[in-house]
Design a protein around this motif. Sequence first.
Motif, short mmCIF file in Angstrom:
data_model
loop_
_atom_site.label_atom_id
_atom_site.label_comp_id
_atom_site.label_asym_id
_atom_site.label_seq_id
_atom_site.Cartn_x
_atom_site.Cartn_y
_atom_site.Cartn_z
N GLU A 1 0.85 -1.19 0.00
CA GLU A 1 0.00 0.00 0.00
C GLU A 1 0.89 1.23 0.00
O GLU A 1 2.11 1.15 0.18
CB GLU A 1 -0.93 0.02 1.22
CG GLU A 1 -2.24 -0.73 1.01
CD GLU A 1 -3.07 -0.17 -0.13
OE1 GLU A 1 -3.12 1.07 -0.28
OE2 GLU A 1 -3.67 -0.96 -0.88
N LEU B 1 0.44 5.38 1.49
CA LEU B 1 -0.36 6.47 2.03
C LEU B 1 0.58 7.50 2.63
O LEU B 1 1.75 7.23 2.87
CB LEU B 1 -1.38 5.98 3.06
CG LEU B 1 -0.90 5.38 4.37
CD1 LEU B 1 -2.04 5.41 5.41
CD2 LEU B 1 -0.44 3.93 4.21
N PRO C 1 -7.04 6.10 6.07
CA PRO C 1 -6.24 4.87 6.21
C PRO C 1 -7.09 3.60 6.21
O PRO C 1 -6.60 2.53 5.84
CB PRO C 1 -5.53 5.07 7.55
CG PRO C 1 -6.43 5.99 8.32
CD PRO C 1 -6.99 6.92 7.30
N GLN D 1 -9.40 2.94 4.20
CA GLN D 1 -9.54 2.53 2.81
C GLN D 1 -8.29 1.80 2.32
O GLN D 1 -8.39 0.82 1.56
CB GLN D 1 -9.82 3.74 1.93
CG GLN D 1 -11.12 4.45 2.26
CD GLN D 1 -12.33 3.53 2.11
OE1 GLN D 1 -12.59 3.01 1.04
NE2 GLN D 1 -13.04 3.32 3.22
N ASN D 2 -7.12 2.25 2.74
CA ASN D 2 -5.90 1.51 2.42
C ASN D 2 -5.92 0.12 3.05
O ASN D 2 -5.51 -0.87 2.42
CB ASN D 2 -4.67 2.26 2.91
CG ASN D 2 -4.42 3.54 2.14
OD1 ASN D 2 -4.83 4.62 2.57
ND2 ASN D 2 -3.75 3.46 1.00
N ARG E 1 -8.27 -2.11 1.10
CA ARG E 1 -7.71 -2.49 -0.19
C ARG E 1 -6.60 -3.52 -0.01
O ARG E 1 -6.46 -4.45 -0.81
CB ARG E 1 -7.20 -1.27 -0.95
CG ARG E 1 -6.77 -1.59 -2.39
CD ARG E 1 -6.49 -0.33 -3.18
NE ARG E 1 -5.36 0.42 -2.64
CZ ARG E 1 -4.96 1.59 -3.12
NH1 ARG E 1 -5.59 2.15 -4.15
NH2 ARG E 1 -3.93 2.23 -2.58
N LEU E 2 -5.80 -3.36 1.06
CA LEU E 2 -4.77 -4.36 1.34
C LEU E 2 -5.41 -5.72 1.60
O LEU E 2 -4.87 -6.75 1.18
CB LEU E 2 -3.91 -3.92 2.52
CG LEU E 2 -2.65 -4.76 2.74
CD1 LEU E 2 -1.61 -4.46 1.67
CD2 LEU E 2 -2.06 -4.52 4.13
N ARG F 1 4.85 3.04 3.47
CA ARG F 1 4.74 1.88 2.58
C ARG F 1 4.49 0.63 3.43
O ARG F 1 5.41 -0.04 3.87
CB ARG F 1 6.02 1.75 1.75
CG ARG F 1 6.16 0.46 0.92
CD ARG F 1 5.00 0.19 0.00
NE ARG F 1 4.76 1.23 -0.96
CZ ARG F 1 5.35 1.33 -2.14
NH1 ARG F 1 6.26 0.46 -2.50
NH2 ARG F 1 5.02 2.32 -2.97
N LYS G 1 -3.01 -4.54 -5.53
CA LYS G 1 -1.80 -3.71 -5.52
C LYS G 1 -0.64 -4.64 -5.18
O LYS G 1 -0.25 -4.80 -4.01
CB LYS G 1 -1.95 -2.58 -4.51
CG LYS G 1 -0.97 -1.42 -4.73
CD LYS G 1 -1.35 -0.21 -3.90
CE LYS G 1 -0.36 0.93 -4.07
NZ LYS G 1 -0.37 1.52 -5.41
N ILE H 1 -7.81 5.17 -4.07
CA ILE H 1 -8.45 5.91 -2.98
C ILE H 1 -8.53 7.38 -3.35
O ILE H 1 -9.52 8.05 -3.06
CB ILE H 1 -7.67 5.67 -1.67
CG1 ILE H 1 -7.79 4.20 -1.29
CG2 ILE H 1 -8.19 6.57 -0.54
CD1 ILE H 1 -6.76 3.71 -0.31
N THR I 1 -1.67 8.57 -5.19
CA THR I 1 -1.21 9.05 -3.89
C THR I 1 -0.02 9.99 -4.01
O THR I 1 0.03 11.04 -3.36
CB THR I 1 -0.84 7.86 -2.99
OG1 THR I 1 -2.00 7.05 -2.78
CG2 THR I 1 -0.32 8.33 -1.64
#
Length: 369
Positions: A82, A84, A99, A101-102, A105-106, A149, A207, A271, A314
């Motif tokens: 990810e 952010l 965060p 949303q990250n 997604r992860l 990261r 991702k 995102i 991002t």
Amino acid sequence: MAHDTTTAPLAFSHEANTSPRSAEEVAQILANPGFGNHFTDHMVQIDWTVENGWADARVIPYGPLILDPASSVLHYGQEIFEGLKVYRHADGSIWTFRPDQNAERLQRSAARLALPQLSVADFVESVRQIVKADARWVPSAPDTSLYLRPFTIANETFLGVRSAHKASYLVIASPAGAYFTGGIKPISIWLSTEYSRAGRGGTGAAKCGGNYAASLLPQEEAYRNGCAQVMFLDGETGTRIDELGGMNVFFVRNDKSVVTPELTGSILEGITRASIIQLLQDRGYTVEERAIGIDEWRAGEADGTITEVFACGTAAVITPIGQLKSTDFTIGSEDAEPGELTLSIREELTDIQYGRREDRHGWMVRVDG
């Protein structure tokens, strides 16, 4: 193969770096950090086994990983990540942007790559923990941030094509400078006609490192043709626009509507993309998530129905696109100026992120307390 997320919150232990960078070194780095060039004093690590789930959450000194040469990530590519940012507001407080949303997604990436899924709560707590350990690394200059990261790798020692029974989740942090140092200028992008980013049923929506590795060769082609990014078409028909090598794309029309390629499973669910859609709708724009082809872009540029094109992600937040180049044709101009809506939406989004504008949707999460 998907794995259950942790139910009870993890408790983090702390091991301080006994040789941290000096205050003078940090100040020198933050004065001109670039992007992805320097890393903070600590990192987060959480280990997972199929028998015991997630355990041993810890903040430890930043340093090399010890991997057996037979670690599964090195042979079968079980890896996800990810990206952010963490922002220092004018009052000195430290915040991050959506965060959860990250984290979600992860989890989706983990499910697709047959890796364990970390809970949203533990993901967000890992962000808090790295910020708590390395808050002095969060820059305060305009348009700077601390880039995080988070990533998960399969690190079981074995050779065999199956999902690994051991994995680790880590978070590293790197101060990031302003993306546009000479002002926001439209970029030229290269149309890849020989390569596709992803296909139906593939890993396009995840991702994972493999997607980016596959984009490097066409990206080199873009550089050779004077372009900053590569644009991919769908892998089935080669006519529909998917996304750039690392960014989603938007087309602004003259009827107060905006078009962006629909999420088909081959496009990363950005995102920043979702946030821009919300901000556009707040302004009364109609946002169409649908298929859009090169022919529609060419015709829209010619007759004026498409007035602006921009990419988002991002790192750059929003990047205006001035020109699409290919072996056979060119759309737009390398001398184009950034569009009015492009600049306005970028300003609104970054104002929210840096605390200069009201956060109506509750996207910002404070992480220094």
